[in-house]
Structures are given as C-alpha cells and as structure tokens.
Write an enzyme that holds these catalytic residues in place. Structure first.
Site, short mmCIF file in Angstrom:
data_model
loop_
_atom_site.label_atom_id
_atom_site.label_comp_id
_atom_site.label_asym_id
_atom_site.label_seq_id
_atom_site.Cartn_x
_atom_site.Cartn_y
_atom_site.Cartn_z
CG HIS A 184 -1.21 1.27 -4.38
ND1 HIS A 184 -1.42 1.22 -5.74
CD2 HIS A 184 -1.53 0.05 -3.90
CE1 HIS A 184 -1.85 0.02 -6.08
NE2 HIS A 184 -1.92 -0.72 -4.98
CD GLU A 205 -2.65 -1.48 0.01
OE1 GLU A 205 -2.97 -0.51 -0.70
OE2 GLU A 205 -2.94 -2.65 -0.28
#
Length: 321
Positions: free
Chosen positions: A191, A188
């Site tokens: 990202h 994550e």
C-alpha cells in the site's frame, strides 16, 4: 424562555430527522448500486468509526496510488493518537492491517495485528523490506479498500522477509518475519508503494473480480480517479504477480493390499461336487504376494516437491471471530 426551549428542541428534532433520512437514502443508493445479477452484495465499509474522523479510502481514490508517501519524522502524541485511531478502525472493520493511504493519509506508515492478541499490535514507520525469500506461499487475499468479500484472489508472497523500520517511538527495528505475519507485512507495505493486492492477481482472478472493480469505479464520481499503479513500482514488485492460477500438485500414494484365494470347500469345484472337483479333497488357496495399489489424491501443497509453491494452511485476511 419556555418558548425558546421548545423551538430549539423542535429545530434539533427536525435536523436529526433530516440527517437520518439522508443516511437511509444514501444506504439505499449504495445497496442498489452494488447488487448484481448473481444476487450477492458487495461489502459496505462503515461510513464512520468511533473516536475518529478518519474513514476507509476505497479504490479508485488517488491516495491509494500516490507515491512516494511522506516519511514519518515526528513521533509525538499527535502521531500516536493517529496510529491508535487506525488500529481502532482496523479492528472495527475486521481487518488485520491498515496502511495510512487507506484512510486518505499519504504518510509512510501502517499498523497491523496478525493475531487476536493486543500484544501483537505493530505500528510500522518508514519500512523497508531488505530481503525476500525465494520460496513463496500462494494464498487468497482481499482488501478493505476494495470493499468486497467477492473481490479476492490468489497472491504469491515470500514465505519470509527481512525488514527494517521505526516503531511508534522512532526506535529503529530489524525483524525477520515469516508465514502469516510476513504476508500481512508485505500486503501493507504494498500500500505504501501504491500497489493493491488486485494488481498481483493472475489474469483469471482479475477477470473474475472485474465486475466488482467496475462497480467501485461507477460509485466514484470525482474526476481524479487513479486506476493503475505507478509503472516503476509495478515493475519492481517482489515477488512478481502470478502468471496463472496456482493448482496444488497431485500426490501419489502406494498402499499395500494382500489378496489371497479363499480356503475350503467350493460347491462347484471342491470335494464332493460333481463338477470339476478333485475327488473330495480340500483345495487350499495359494497366498499371493502383497499387491501394491496406487491411489492419486489432491494435496494442499504443503509437501510440494517444488519449494517455491507451498501453502501455509491459513486464509489471509479472514474476518476476525
């Protein structure tokens, strides 16, 4: 009054019928686009989620590559509602993590839950990874924004990391994470840097999923597609992408095996026989020293002599049961 009510109901029925028909046509269009000669279907993310207008952003939409993302500075009810909506989307899509750019928001936060317990839910704002372990774990990864269960590949992640971030209340947090939770956090975190797990695949895996990547590119009709990550962020990836497919090492195991000749009469060579026997006496076999037999078997890498290549035994980003 009755005529007006009847007309309104008829108009509503027509509108609903038209919407359903459009939806079926769109689904058929998507299904036709994503099938391939190997007769498998790309995963279709839901086109809507309960209780929110947010949807999953798919490659190659520019929000997935845009950097930097805006820092979170206000931790109010509006932000909490947004984060809770992302958690709901994550669960409904059967994911274990979701970053703001994945729902079209270029904001510096993500949510995740590496377990089946709601007590492990995390809302992570303005994160930093301050230290990466030298030891890495190689596992398969996929991504909701790449849409396909067939679009996964090997990714090397640090076995443990040290992190700093703010929680949903704006409180500063420092945590050392390891194993699967560390992997989810790193995925994550990527990202927020405009990096997809696909960018970390070694050449063999990239080639294997290229057909699906091309399908996603073909489905995106806007002229602002952003295929490649920011060059600086790509060059600063830690740990660096794999240069070749990881293969678990072989393990040599030595088994002790006792072999001895049989004792007793032998029809051709023992007593009473007319061949090459010893005049009827029993011939006792001589016991040999234990013989070591070498076997070679594959192993999962968890006991690799090379500390940089170990496997956790868990499959990252597996669908929740």
């Amino acid at each position: 009054m009755m005529m007006k009510t009847t007309n309104s109901l008829a108009a509503l029925l027509i509108a609903l019928t038209s919407a359903i028909a459009d939806g079926l046509l769109q689904y058929q269009k998507l299904s036709n686009c994503v099938s391939n000669k190997h007769n498998f279907q790309m995963r279709l993310n839901p086109t809507s989620f309960q209780g929110t207008d947010l949807i999953i952003t798919e490659f190659p939409r520019p929000s997935l590559r845009r950097v930097p993302n805006a820092p979170i500075t206000v931790f109010d009810d509006t932000f909490q509602k947004k984060a809770n909506e992302m958690l709901s989307i994550m669960y409904e899509a059967k994911g274990v993590g979701l970053a703001a750019p994945q729902v079209g928001l270029n904001e510096n936060f993500f949510v995740y839950n590496p377990s089946d317990s709601k007590s492990m839910e995390r809302i992570v704002c303005n994160p930093k990874i301050t230290k990466y372990s030298e030891e890495v774990i190689v596992e398969e990864e996929g991504c909701l924004s790449l849409r396909s269960d067939e679009c996964s590949g090997q990714v090397a992640r640090s076995a443990w990391i040290e992190t700093e971030f703010e929680n949903e209340l704006g409180q500063k947090v420092r945590r050392r994470l390891k194993d699967f939770e560390a992997r989810v956090f790193q995925h994550e975190y990527d990202h927020l840097k405009g990096i997809l797990c696909y960018d970390r695949f070694h050449p063999e895996d990239r080639e294997a999923v290229q057909e699906n990547i091309n399908k996603l590119l073909g489905l995106y009709t806007e002229d602002d597609a952003q295929v490649d990550p920011d060059e600086e962020e790509y060059n600063n990836m830690c740990p660096p992408p794999l240069s070749a497919r990881y293969m678990p090492p072989l393990e040599v195991v030595e088994d002790d095996e006792e072999n001895s000749e049989p004792e007793g009469n032998s029809g051709g060579f023992g007593g009473g026989g007319g061949g090459f026997g010893a005049g009827g006496a029993k011939k006792k076999g001589k016991k040999k020293e234990p013989k070591k037999k070498t076997k070679v078997k594959a192993r999962d890498g968890s006991r690799s002599d090379n500390p940089q290549f170990k496997r956790s035994g868990k499959t990252a980003y597996a669908s929740r049961k």
